[in-house]
Design an enzyme around this catalytic site. Structure first.
Site, mmCIF file in Angstrom:
data_model
loop_
_atom_site.group_PDB
_atom_site.id
_atom_site.type_symbol
_atom_site.label_atom_id
_atom_site.label_comp_id
_atom_site.label_asym_id
_atom_site.label_seq_id
_atom_site.Cartn_x
_atom_site.Cartn_y
_atom_site.Cartn_z
ATOM 1 N N ASP A 13 0.968 -1.170 0.046
ATOM 2 C CA ASP A 13 0.014 0.072 -0.205
ATOM 3 C C ASP A 13 1.052 1.087 0.031
ATOM 4 O OD1 ASP A 13 -2.272 1.512 0.132
ATOM 5 O OD2 ASP A 13 -1.874 1.888 2.552
ATOM 6 N N SER A 14 0.405 2.444 -0.230
ATOM 7 C CA SER A 14 1.030 3.572 0.018
ATOM 8 C C SER A 14 1.365 3.785 1.199
ATOM 9 C CB SER A 14 0.235 4.802 -0.640
ATOM 10 O OG SER A 14 -0.969 4.793 0.173
#
Ligand code: DGL
Length: 273
Positions: A13-14
């Site tokens: 994920d970011s």
């Protein structure tokens, strides 16, 4: 022993938000090991261009493959919207995104709509959810809206704050006016705001969190490909989880617990040069 069955599931994920998907995976597949990468050096992905997000996603995907994962879960709606196809066509392991599973759960809950979708500016701008929902239910009415301030509010821990309620009231008013009966939380951070969102939308509206449906999809893919870890046949001591961040691992360690049912004990550091 089968080496690839014992390999970890890779996911990224970011930043922290994808831990909501990691949590669902740990609950559904408790014997699987996870390798989670949070791109904290480059978060947020939501406002960035599709090309930039795709470049980051490919870099992380290649690194996860080098680390020996058996599949990759793109635990980020924005990265799924912009980069899923590029990842699937360039990597040697199965790649699973969160948009399709979320769309499927929404159509199951509301076959004709109106279905609402909220997400980052990038996810909503890509039209990925609307396409995925209408592929499964061509006549369903779908309404989508970006909610860009929700991510920083969650990162700040303001999950039940008057400012959050005020912003949610504003963002969600088109959804209320359209009388959606189902609302897709199309961003990894939004499940943490579900009580504020539910209060705004009212009791008749179902909230869809794609994490559970994504975990079910991962289970199906592992079973189909003979990649499911077998705790008896593989004779090992149980799952080993690794969490890696590209910046401020200590901060990640402090905040990560909010997203997980289990304590987070260590966060490694890896930076792309
Ligand atoms: N993980 C992102 C998503 O699900 C939200 C955070 C960001 O903008 O990077 O879209």
């Amino acid at each position: 022993m089968h080496a690839s069955r014992r390999a970890p599931i890779g996911m990224f994920d970011s930043g922290l938000g994808g831990l909501t998907v990691a949590n669902a995976l740990m609950r559904r597949l408790p014997t699987e090991s996870l390798l989670y990468f949070g791109d904290t050096a480059r978060v947020p992905y939501g406002p960035k261009s599709p090309d930039t997000v795709r470049r980051y996603a490919l870099q992380i995907g290649q690194w996860l493959v080098q680390e020996g994962v058996k599949c990759i879960v793109v635990a980020c709606n924005t990265a799924t919207a912009h980069a899923l196809e590029a990842l699937q066509s360039s990597l040697s392991v199965p790649v699973i995104g969160v948009v399709e599973p979320g769309a499927r759960a929404a159509v199951r809950a509301s076959p004709v709509g109106p279905i609402g979708v909220i997400g980052t500016t990038g996810t909503i701008g890509s039209g990925a959810y609307v396409r995925a929902i209408q592929q499964q239910a061509p006549t369903a009415r779908v309404l989508s809206a970006p909610c860009p301030l929700f991510v920083p509010l969650v990162e700040e821990g303001w999950v039940d704050h008057p400012a959050t309620r005020l912003i949610a009231h504003d963002y969600l008013s088109p959804m209320r006016e359209a009388q959606v009966d189902t609302l897709v939380l199309g961003c990894t951070h939004y499940p943490l705001l579900s009580s504020v969102i539910a209060a705004e939308m009212g009791p008749g509206v179902r909230l869809i969190d794609s994490a559970e449906e994504t975990a079910a999809e991962v289970e199906r893919i592992l079973d189909d490909r003979g990649l499911r870890h077998d705790p008896v046949g593989d004779h090992d001591a149980g799952p080993v989880h690794r969490v890696v961040a590209s910046d401020a691992p200590q901060h990640f360690l402090t905040l990560g617990g909010r997203f997980l049912d289990v304590p987070l004990t260590a966060v490694e550091y890896h930076v792309f040069t």
